[in-house]
Design a protein around this motif. Structure first.
Motif, PDB file in Angstrom:
ATOM      1  N   ASP A 222      -1.061  25.889-101.219  1.00 17.24           N
ATOM      2  CA  ASP A 222      -1.600  26.902-102.126  1.00 17.24           C
ATOM      3  C   ASP A 222      -3.119  26.710-102.252  1.00 17.24           C
ATOM      4  N   ARG A 224      -6.160  28.073-104.301  1.00 17.88           N
ATOM      5  CA  ARG A 224      -6.523  28.894-105.454  1.00 17.88           C
ATOM      6  C   ARG A 224      -7.947  29.422-105.321  1.00 17.88           C
ATOM      7  N   ALA A 229      -8.767  36.529-105.933  1.00 20.02           N
ATOM      8  CA  ALA A 229      -7.517  37.096-106.440  1.00 20.02           C
ATOM      9  C   ALA A 229      -7.798  38.300-107.336  1.00 20.02           C
ATOM     10  N   ALA A 233      -6.490  42.154-106.573  1.00 14.52           N
ATOM     11  CA  ALA A 233      -5.584  42.838-107.508  1.00 14.52           C
ATOM     12  C   ALA A 233      -6.226  44.023-108.210  1.00 14.52           C
ATOM     13  N   GLU A 244       1.119  42.478-114.572  1.00 14.62           N
ATOM     14  CA  GLU A 244       0.021  41.769-113.906  1.00 14.62           C
ATOM     15  C   GLU A 244       0.374  41.521-112.443  1.00 14.62           C
ATOM     16  N   GLU A 246       0.269  39.878-108.625  1.00 13.96           N
ATOM     17  CA  GLU A 246       0.172  38.498-108.142  1.00 13.96           C
ATOM     18  C   GLU A 246      -0.585  38.493-106.827  1.00 13.96           C
ATOM     19  N   ARG A 248      -2.175  35.729-104.152  1.00  9.51           N
ATOM     20  CA  ARG A 248      -2.140  34.291-103.832  1.00  9.51           C
ATOM     21  C   ARG A 248      -2.606  34.086-102.390  1.00  9.51           C
ATOM     22  N   LEU A 271       5.857  31.731-104.730  1.00 11.72           N
ATOM     23  CA  LEU A 271       5.420  32.992-105.333  1.00 11.72           C
ATOM     24  C   LEU A 271       6.210  33.287-106.607  1.00 11.72           C
ATOM     25  N   HIS A 272       5.514  33.705-107.648  1.00  9.34           N
ATOM     26  CA  HIS A 272       6.206  34.077-108.882  1.00  9.34           C
ATOM     27  C   HIS A 272       7.093  35.298-108.661  1.00  9.34           C
ATOM     28  N   CYS A 273       6.631  36.217-107.817  1.00  6.04           N
ATOM     29  CA  CYS A 273       7.387  37.453-107.616  1.00  6.04           C
ATOM     30  C   CYS A 273       8.719  37.219-106.918  1.00  6.04           C
ATOM     31  N   TRP A 358      11.172  39.687-111.245  1.00  6.91           N
ATOM     32  CA  TRP A 358       9.753  40.057-111.309  1.00  6.91           C
ATOM     33  C   TRP A 358       9.550  41.522-110.955  1.00  6.91           C
TER      34      TRP A 358
END
Length: 394
Positions: A222, A224, A229, A233, A244, A246, A248, A271-273, A358
């Motif tokens: 990852d 950052r 980002a 977005a 929101e 995502e 990444r 991934l959060h999604c 998500w």
């Protein structure tokens, strides 16, 4: 003076001007724009005098400006521009209302009016980029670029050059639509939001899963980068999508085989999604796509706006789309646009879909993964929108 007195014409409704419906204002603009403008002048004076309590009057004046902009006549052009560029006390509008209004008026002017009636607006070059009058004209040039108009007109070219000298953000965009932008503002029946696996597979070739892709995904690191980002977005945040996005970025210890760049690889990324993927009936899938598809999706996100948001107009939707594409490809801002188009062809682009907590599968979903030419860097951007009253995984 009472509110009811601020109405144009003896036969006008007794209701205050700001309570009129759209068709009523359109009729007034077509029949007597001078009186509608005069009434708006009085509204703006009252709003300035009343302070914060006049915000509703300022919004009404903005609606009148939009109505005039949408009514073809040279006088309506002059009146609409003067209202938003000089009369309207924009400081009274609620936060975030001023910019969308200027962008909306610019878009309506370019759509409804003749170029010969817009050209006189650019006769005086600006000394700076601050202020609604300059911002409106910058948006006008941006809207004209999307329809391939205005280039070669001396006054417009001079104004555009001046905006470039002053560093206006819209000035870096091409003055003509590029071929990769061919779908901007175009809606084709049957090519709306993709909400089901069947729709995705019917429009794009599915990429098979591979075990080696899953192994490579688990090795991805990852990386950052908050500013990158944010830029990636921006089309969704500017358009007011309800959730929101995502964005990444990941690096790989060794080049990834193009055949392994598929859903098996993406599912292994943190991934959060994709959290909880597999708990729902439908499975995640990925399909190969093209840069113009991704760019159009980014443009549409802010051009049309989210279900709880507002469209940002063509000029800024175009800017946000390109900024996002540059961020996904990790390109510096000084890379020329046609060079960016060439480099985009060297990347591999995926659309993916997943059924997790998500994604809403409600109004709009968008998810892209991009593999750079070195095959060692991957960018992922996912966004989902909902009407807020539903939380259904289709």
């Amino acid at each position: 003076m009472s509110h009811n007195q601020v109405t144009p014409g003896d036969d006008a409704s007794d209701r205050p001007l700001w309570e009129r419906s759209g068709p009523e204002l359109k009729d007034l603009a077509e029949r007597r724009p001078e009186e509608l403008y005069a009434a708006t002048e009085q509204l703006c004076r009252r709003a300035s005098a009343e302070g914060p309590g006049g915000a509703s009057v300022a919004r009404a004046a903005g609606r009148i400006a939009e109505t005039l902009a949408d009514t073809r006549s040279r006088d309506c052009v002059t009146f609409a521009v003067d209202i938003v560029g000089r009369l309207l006390p924009l400081e009274l509008a609620e936060r975030g209302e001023a910019d969308p209004l200027l962008r909306s008026v610019a878009a309506k002017l370019v759509k409804a009016q003749q170029l010969r009636d817009l050209e006189p607006l650019f006769g005086e070059l600006p000394e700076g980029i601050r202020g609604p009058a300059v911002e409106l004209r910058a948006c006008l040039l941006g809207e004209l670029a999307l329809i391939g108009s205005g280039v070669g007109r001396r006054t417009l070219d001079a104004y555009a050059e001046r905006l470039t000298e002053l560093g206006h953000p819209l000035a870096r965009l091409p003055r003509m639509r590029l071929d990769i932008e061919h779908r901007f503002t175009v809606r084709v029946r049957g090519l709306g939001s993709i909400k089901t696996p069947t729709q995705l597979r019917s429009r794009f070739p599915e990429v098979p899963s591979t075990d080696s892709g899953a192994v490579a995904g688990r090795r991805a690191g990852d990386t950052r980068d908050d500013e990158r980002a944010k830029a990636a977005a921006r089309p969704f945040t500017a358009g007011g999508w309800a959730c929101e996005p995502e964005a990444r970025f990941f690096t790989l210890p060794s080049p990834l085989s193009p055949d392994d760049f598929g859903i098996s690889f993406i599912k292994e990324l943190p991934l959060h999604c994709l959290a909880g993927e597999g708990r729902h009936r439908a499975r995640a899938l990925a399909c190969a796509t093209t840069p113009d598809d991704a760019l159009n999706e980014l443009f549409s996100a802010s051009y049309y706006g989210g279900v709880s948001g507002q469209g940002q107009g063509g000029a800024y939707a175009r800017l946000y789309a390109w900024d996002s594409l540059y961020a996904l490809m990790r390109l510096p801002a000084d890379v020329p646009f046609l060079e960016a188009v060439r480099r985009a062809a060297d990347h591999r682009w995926l659309r993916f879909m997943a059924f997790t907590d998500w994604f809403h599968h409600d109004t709009s979903d968008a998810a892209f993964a991009v593999l750079d030419p070195s095959r060692t860097r991957v960018a992922v951007l996912a966004a989902t929108d909902t009407d807020g009253d539903r939380d259904v995984l289709g």
